[in-house]
Design a protein around this motif. Sequence first.
Motif, PDB file in Angstrom:
ATOM      1  N   TYR A 183      21.349  11.641   4.138  1.00  0.00           N
ATOM      2  CA  TYR A 183      21.432  11.495   2.682  1.00  0.00           C
ATOM      3  C   TYR A 183      20.070  11.743   2.044  1.00  0.00           C
ATOM      4  O   TYR A 183      19.933  12.482   1.082  1.00  0.00           O
ATOM      5  CB  TYR A 183      21.915  10.077   2.364  1.00  0.00           C
ATOM      6  CG  TYR A 183      22.273   9.847   0.921  1.00  0.00           C
ATOM      7  CD1 TYR A 183      23.580   9.995   0.479  1.00  0.00           C
ATOM      8  CD2 TYR A 183      21.307   9.457   0.004  1.00  0.00           C
ATOM      9  CE1 TYR A 183      23.915   9.779  -0.841  1.00  0.00           C
ATOM     10  CE2 TYR A 183      21.627   9.241  -1.318  1.00  0.00           C
ATOM     11  CZ  TYR A 183      22.937   9.403  -1.735  1.00  0.00           C
ATOM     12  OH  TYR A 183      23.265   9.185  -3.048  1.00  0.00           O
ATOM     13  N   HIS A 184      19.065  11.105   2.638  1.00  0.00           N
ATOM     14  CA  HIS A 184      17.712  11.271   2.105  1.00  0.00           C
ATOM     15  C   HIS A 184      16.717  10.750   3.127  1.00  0.00           C
ATOM     16  O   HIS A 184      16.882   9.645   3.633  1.00  0.00           O
ATOM     17  CB  HIS A 184      17.568  10.479   0.799  1.00  0.00           C
ATOM     18  CG  HIS A 184      16.219  10.639   0.169  1.00  0.00           C
ATOM     19  ND1 HIS A 184      15.905  11.706  -0.632  1.00  0.00           N
ATOM     20  CD2 HIS A 184      15.104   9.879   0.235  1.00  0.00           C
ATOM     21  CE1 HIS A 184      14.649  11.596  -1.041  1.00  0.00           C
ATOM     22  NE2 HIS A 184      14.141  10.495  -0.527  1.00  0.00           N
ATOM     23  N   GLU A 185      15.704  11.538   3.423  1.00  0.00           N
ATOM     24  CA  GLU A 185      14.658  11.103   4.358  1.00  0.00           C
ATOM     25  C   GLU A 185      13.620  10.330   3.545  1.00  0.00           C
ATOM     26  O   GLU A 185      12.994  10.912   2.649  1.00  0.00           O
ATOM     27  CB  GLU A 185      14.032  12.370   4.973  1.00  0.00           C
ATOM     28  CG  GLU A 185      13.284  12.188   6.262  1.00  0.00           C
ATOM     29  CD  GLU A 185      14.140  11.626   7.374  1.00  0.00           C
ATOM     30  OE1 GLU A 185      13.758  10.546   7.862  1.00  0.00           O
ATOM     31  OE2 GLU A 185      15.152  12.240   7.733  1.00  0.00           O
ATOM     32  N   PRO A 186      13.451   9.020   3.789  1.00  0.00           N
ATOM     33  CA  PRO A 186      12.505   8.280   2.941  1.00  0.00           C
ATOM     34  C   PRO A 186      11.072   8.791   3.086  1.00  0.00           C
ATOM     35  O   PRO A 186      10.645   9.129   4.182  1.00  0.00           O
ATOM     36  CB  PRO A 186      12.623   6.831   3.420  1.00  0.00           C
ATOM     37  CG  PRO A 186      13.307   6.895   4.728  1.00  0.00           C
ATOM     38  CD  PRO A 186      14.103   8.167   4.788  1.00  0.00           C
ATOM     39  N   VAL A 187      10.367   8.849   1.974  1.00  0.00           N
ATOM     40  CA  VAL A 187       9.011   9.396   1.927  1.00  0.00           C
ATOM     41  C   VAL A 187       7.996   8.243   1.956  1.00  0.00           C
ATOM     42  O   VAL A 187       8.243   7.186   1.367  1.00  0.00           O
ATOM     43  CB  VAL A 187       8.861  10.251   0.635  1.00  0.00           C
ATOM     44  CG1 VAL A 187       7.425  10.681   0.405  1.00  0.00           C
ATOM     45  CG2 VAL A 187       9.781  11.469   0.710  1.00  0.00           C
ATOM     46  N   LEU A 188       6.878   8.449   2.640  1.00  0.00           N
ATOM     47  CA  LEU A 188       5.803   7.444   2.726  1.00  0.00           C
ATOM     48  C   LEU A 188       6.366   6.065   3.083  1.00  0.00           C
ATOM     49  O   LEU A 188       5.985   5.044   2.487  1.00  0.00           O
ATOM     50  CB  LEU A 188       5.040   7.389   1.388  1.00  0.00           C
ATOM     51  CG  LEU A 188       4.123   8.588   1.091  1.00  0.00           C
ATOM     52  CD1 LEU A 188       3.700   8.621  -0.371  1.00  0.00           C
ATOM     53  CD2 LEU A 188       2.870   8.551   1.978  1.00  0.00           C
ATOM     54  N   LEU A 189       7.292   6.061   4.025  1.00  0.00           N
ATOM     55  CA  LEU A 189       8.028   4.831   4.346  1.00  0.00           C
ATOM     56  C   LEU A 189       7.095   3.726   4.839  1.00  0.00           C
ATOM     57  O   LEU A 189       7.050   2.620   4.278  1.00  0.00           O
ATOM     58  CB  LEU A 189       9.093   5.157   5.405  1.00  0.00           C
ATOM     59  CG  LEU A 189       9.940   4.000   5.892  1.00  0.00           C
ATOM     60  CD1 LEU A 189      10.766   3.417   4.751  1.00  0.00           C
ATOM     61  CD2 LEU A 189      10.886   4.448   7.012  1.00  0.00           C
ATOM     62  N   LYS A 190       6.330   4.030   5.864  1.00  0.00           N
ATOM     63  CA  LYS A 190       5.472   2.992   6.461  1.00  0.00           C
ATOM     64  C   LYS A 190       4.397   2.553   5.460  1.00  0.00           C
ATOM     65  O   LYS A 190       4.170   1.360   5.243  1.00  0.00           O
ATOM     66  CB  LYS A 190       4.839   3.534   7.757  1.00  0.00           C
ATOM     67  CG  LYS A 190       3.958   2.502   8.416  1.00  0.00           C
ATOM     68  CD  LYS A 190       3.482   2.915   9.770  1.00  0.00           C
ATOM     69  CE  LYS A 190       2.598   1.895  10.453  1.00  0.00           C
ATOM     70  NZ  LYS A 190       1.912   0.932   9.656  1.00  0.00           N
ATOM     71  N   GLU A 191       3.777   3.562   4.832  1.00  0.00           N
ATOM     72  CA  GLU A 191       2.679   3.266   3.908  1.00  0.00           C
ATOM     73  C   GLU A 191       3.175   2.383   2.762  1.00  0.00           C
ATOM     74  O   GLU A 191       2.531   1.380   2.399  1.00  0.00           O
ATOM     75  CB  GLU A 191       2.110   4.567   3.310  1.00  0.00           C
ATOM     76  CG  GLU A 191       1.442   5.501   4.317  1.00  0.00           C
ATOM     77  CD  GLU A 191       2.414   6.450   5.036  1.00  0.00           C
ATOM     78  OE1 GLU A 191       3.635   6.176   5.051  1.00  0.00           O
ATOM     79  OE2 GLU A 191       1.948   7.446   5.603  1.00  0.00           O
TER      80      GLU A 191
END
Length: 305
Positions: free
Chosen positions: A4-12
């Motif tokens: 659906y959507h690859e989360p961006v800057l997930l860890k940060e």
Amino acid sequence: MAVYHEPVLLKESIDFLVTDVSGTYVDATFGGGGHTRGLLSILNADARIIGFDVDENSSRIAEGFSSSDRRFSFVHRNFSGISESLAEMETGPVSGVLFDLGVSSFQIDHEEGFSYRRDEKLDMRLDKRLEISAYEVVNSYTADQLADVFWKYGEESRSRALARAIVKEREHGRIETTFRLGEIIGRILGKSPKILSRIFQALRIEVNKELDSLTAGLDAAIEVTARGGRVAVISYHSLEDRIVKEKFRYEAATCVCPPRTIVCTCGKIARLKQITRKPILPSLEEIQINKRARSAKLRVSEKIV
Ligand SMILES: C[S@@+](CC[C@H](N)C(=O)[O-])C[C@H]1O[C@@H](n2cnc3c(N)ncnc32)[C@H](O)[C@@H]1O
């Protein structure tokens, strides 16, 4: 189904957002729940997450989350209404609010009229309850209004020529589809994907009143956040980033008197401390894996009063 959507800057974003693993957090832009999933994986059993999104598809995905994890609940509402919803839910002040602005990959690739790459009826509403879609904007705005949209949100120097061409085209009938609009843009400005996506994005920002919602959403987020809690924002557009940067800077200032004032009389109280002086950007590895990350900027501030 594709992701659906690859989360961006997930860890940060999670590392910066979370100051209390038993706290209450708001995911203001739930989308496909990528950031919420990341948060749930590190928060304690007594923590809580409230997700917001205007999109019905997100609402459906969120049902799965809330039925399998009682720490999560969802509100199908514009994030400009965060304060009212949290007051109704009696959550009290929260430990953090995360915004991951713009649109999800799913919305661009599958929802109606967002992309110049698929021939569909012009729409672009994230929230189908809105009355005005891209179709109405393109077919009923005056040339001046259209030029304003392309200039302000698309930073397009030939905004007037494009607006005039659209109004002229309407003499032959309504502009119904993305391809027909793309063809007019191509004739006036050129057919490069960069130009097409910039003009489509400008229309999307207008239809969804994205910058007004962001201003109201940031105010609401700062209001509901407890002292020591954080507001984290991932933006993808220079105008969004400017709003976030200026808001955080204003809220961190202790004086807003005119320059060269000798004695401060404004009485301004700083509500925030900026945690990221410069925005955090995705790594090259992340951009290689997920090209939608390339324009992302993360800014974080902490509530100090
Ligand atoms: C980039 S996506 C978020 C993706 C999410 N972080 C994830 O990992 O799946 C942005 C989402 O914000 C939603 N959105 C945009 N503007 C909104 C607003 N003013 N209020 C609530 N949701 C909004 C969009 O519908 C979209 O689902």
